[in-house]
Scaffold this motif. Structure first.
Motif, PDB file in Angstrom:
ATOM      1  N   UNK A  45      -9.065  12.132 -13.306  1.00 37.96           N
ATOM      2  CA  UNK A  45      -7.886  11.496 -12.745  1.00 37.96           C
ATOM      3  C   UNK A  45      -7.764  10.032 -13.131  1.00 37.96           C
ATOM      4  N   UNK A  46      -6.764   9.390 -12.546  1.00 33.71           N
ATOM      5  CA  UNK A  46      -6.477   7.974 -12.768  1.00 33.71           C
ATOM      6  C   UNK A  46      -7.104   7.179 -11.637  1.00 33.71           C
ATOM      7  N   UNK A  47      -8.022   6.272 -11.937  1.00 37.65           N
ATOM      8  CA  UNK A  47      -8.744   5.532 -10.911  1.00 37.65           C
ATOM      9  C   UNK A  47      -7.812   4.694 -10.049  1.00 37.65           C
ATOM     10  N   UNK A  48      -6.624   4.364 -10.565  1.00 39.56           N
ATOM     11  CA  UNK A  48      -5.670   3.546  -9.819  1.00 39.56           C
ATOM     12  C   UNK A  48      -4.699   4.375  -8.974  1.00 39.56           C
ATOM     13  N   UNK A  49      -4.696   5.677  -9.183  1.00 42.48           N
ATOM     14  CA  UNK A  49      -3.809   6.548  -8.412  1.00 42.48           C
ATOM     15  C   UNK A  49      -4.444   6.846  -7.061  1.00 42.48           C
ATOM     16  N   UNK A  50      -3.755   6.586  -5.936  1.00 39.82           N
ATOM     17  CA  UNK A  50      -4.373   6.768  -4.621  1.00 39.82           C
ATOM     18  C   UNK A  50      -4.894   8.177  -4.373  1.00 39.82           C
ATOM     19  N   UNK A  51      -4.115   9.197  -4.747  1.00 43.84           N
ATOM     20  CA  UNK A  51      -4.570  10.570  -4.516  1.00 43.84           C
ATOM     21  C   UNK A  51      -5.820  10.859  -5.338  1.00 43.84           C
ATOM     22  N   UNK A  52      -5.821  10.481  -6.615  1.00 38.97           N
ATOM     23  CA  UNK A  52      -6.983  10.725  -7.464  1.00 38.97           C
ATOM     24  C   UNK A  52      -8.198   9.948  -6.975  1.00 38.97           C
ATOM     25  N   UNK A  53      -7.979   8.709  -6.538  1.00 38.29           N
ATOM     26  CA  UNK A  53      -9.097   7.885  -6.082  1.00 38.29           C
ATOM     27  C   UNK A  53      -9.733   8.464  -4.825  1.00 38.29           C
ATOM     28  N   UNK A  54      -8.913   8.917  -3.895  1.00 37.36           N
ATOM     29  CA  UNK A  54      -9.429   9.541  -2.665  1.00 37.36           C
ATOM     30  C   UNK A  54     -10.201  10.810  -3.004  1.00 37.36           C
ATOM     31  N   UNK A 112       0.825  -1.212   0.000  1.00 38.47           N
ATOM     32  CA  UNK A 112       0.000   0.000   0.000  1.00 38.47           C
ATOM     33  C   UNK A 112       0.854   1.254   0.000  1.00 38.47           C
ATOM     34  N   UNK A 113       0.287   2.390  -0.367  1.00 37.92           N
ATOM     35  CA  UNK A 113       0.994   3.663  -0.175  1.00 37.92           C
ATOM     36  C   UNK A 113       1.290   3.875   1.306  1.00 37.92           C
ATOM     37  N   UNK A 114       2.284   4.666   1.607  1.00 36.48           N
ATOM     38  CA  UNK A 114       2.645   4.915   2.997  1.00 36.48           C
ATOM     39  C   UNK A 114       1.507   5.607   3.739  1.00 36.48           C
ATOM     40  N   UNK A 115       1.407   5.297   5.013  1.00 34.54           N
ATOM     41  CA  UNK A 115       0.299   5.810   5.826  1.00 34.54           C
ATOM     42  C   UNK A 115       0.261   7.332   5.842  1.00 34.54           C
ATOM     43  N   UNK A 116       1.414   7.969   6.016  1.00 38.54           N
ATOM     44  CA  UNK A 116       1.425   9.426   6.108  1.00 38.54           C
ATOM     45  C   UNK A 116       1.077  10.065   4.777  1.00 38.54           C
ATOM     46  N   UNK A 117       1.511   9.447   3.676  1.00 41.24           N
ATOM     47  CA  UNK A 117       1.157   9.968   2.355  1.00 41.24           C
ATOM     48  C   UNK A 117      -0.352   9.906   2.139  1.00 41.24           C
ATOM     49  N   UNK A 118      -0.953   8.759   2.450  1.00 43.88           N
ATOM     50  CA  UNK A 118      -2.396   8.613   2.269  1.00 43.88           C
ATOM     51  C   UNK A 118      -3.169   9.593   3.148  1.00 43.88           C
ATOM     52  N   UNK A 119      -2.716   9.752   4.366  1.00 44.79           N
ATOM     53  CA  UNK A 119      -3.405  10.696   5.250  1.00 44.79           C
ATOM     54  C   UNK A 119      -3.339  12.106   4.660  1.00 44.79           C
ATOM     55  N   UNK A 120      -2.205  12.457   4.056  1.00 51.45           N
ATOM     56  CA  UNK A 120      -2.101  13.760   3.411  1.00 51.45           C
ATOM     57  C   UNK A 120      -3.084  13.910   2.260  1.00 51.45           C
TER      58      UNK A 120
END
Length: 327
Positions: free
Chosen positions: A249-258, A186-194
């Protein structure tokens, strides 16, 4: 956004602390449903289970942290045996919750930010926590008896996690082909929280709710298989829904998906009515209840987010639980 589909890929995996989504986004995206009534009772409240037996005021004396807990016991092995008696389960829950909090505090440091990958102590204690709540989620009677032996603050966390697990287990049909599931780091926790905090600022949707949705859908992106209905990405969108709400956005990109999920939840009623918005995301009260339970625990203590982020992908198979990721 979603329609319930029993026996599909995601339903078999992402069950409360287990690993996959419980349904696939509806295609095309529907208009938000009519405003929902007042929040419905939890499964425990409806059945008379657990709701009044989780505090220290019961006839059974609650378990208290021991000296060894205060010293932070060594983390258990990944497949350490899980107790099956209420007394031993209650002791294990108290020990695990205390040790996990200390491990997360050490990881986050003085600035409260978790840098890099989680240390081994966080990974192992989080996995043990997840496995404890899976055991409780499978057995309402055992949950009731265990909650009665816990201090009130711990019982609150245990109740939410066990009831969320039970709700999502109820949505799941065991699979006989676990080999088809694909996972990734998974993406790093702090990155996802951001990313989630950014989406919160843009759309007004609480980052804790976005985190709870991502936990239930794909264990923060650990599950990468598309659903049998074609839902994709860490937030599990159908193509037409993504086209309408994904903002290019890209549906697979975590930032775009969020960001797309926050956009959809806002259009469906959040933050004014989270139950309505989450029901639009997945048309099942049990899904809504589970997401709200996880979000509530993150709101009460941000350390819960870091613990959930370290939960692994489990598959509920016809032969029992099977873990696909982790140590």
């Amino acid at each position: 956004m979603r329609r319930r589909w029993i026996g599909g890929l995601a339903l078999a995996v992402l069950v409360s602390g287990c690993g996959a989504t419980t349904a696939a986004p509806r295609e095309p995206a529907p208009a938000p449903p009519a405003a929902s009534p007042a929040p419905s009772a939890s499964a425990a409240d409806e059945s008379g289970d657990a709701g009044s037996e989780g505090s220290a005021g019961t006839a059974t004396s609650p378990v208290r942290p021991s000296a060894s807990t205060e010293a932070l016991d060594a983390p258990p092995a990944p497949d350490a045996a899980i107790p099956t008696s209420p007394d031993r389960l209650a002791k294990a829950v108290v020990t695990t919750e205390a040790a996990l909090k200390r491990a997360i505090d050490d990881w986050r440091g003085d600035d409260g930010k978790a840098g890099g990958e989680p240390p081994e102590a966080v990974v192992l204690w989080s996995l043990h926590q997840q496995r404890l709540y899976r055991v409780l989620g499978h057995d309402a009677g055992l949950t009731r008896r265990t909650l009665a032996r816990l201090p009130a603050a711990v019982a609150d966390r245990a109740r939410d996690n066990a009831e969320a697990a039970r709700d999502l287990f109820d949505l799941t049909r065991p699979t006989s082909t676990p080999g088809r599931f694909r996972t990734q780091e998974p993406p790093r926790a702090e990155d996802l929280r951001g990313y989630m905090r950014g989406a919160e600022r843009r759309f007004g949707v609480d980052w804790e709710v976005l985190a709870a949705v991502m936990l239930v859908e794909t264990k923060f992106g650990r599950l990468r298989s598309p659903s049998s209905a074609g839902a994709q990405g860490p937030m599990q969108f159908m193509p037409a829904t993504w086209k309408a709400y994904g903002l290019g956005g890209d549906v697979h990109d975590p930032r775009d998906a969020v960001t797309g999920a926050a956009n959809y939840l806002r259009a469906s009623g959040a933050p004014g009515d989270y139950r309505r918005a989450l029901y639009a995301y997945n048309h099942d009260r049990r899904y809504v209840d589970a997401v709200q339970r996880y979000a509530r625990q993150i709101r009460r203590d941000a350390r819960a987010y870091y613990a959930y982020h370290s939960w692994q992908v489990f598959v509920l198979t016809t032969k029992g639980d099977l873990r696909l990721t982790g140590p």
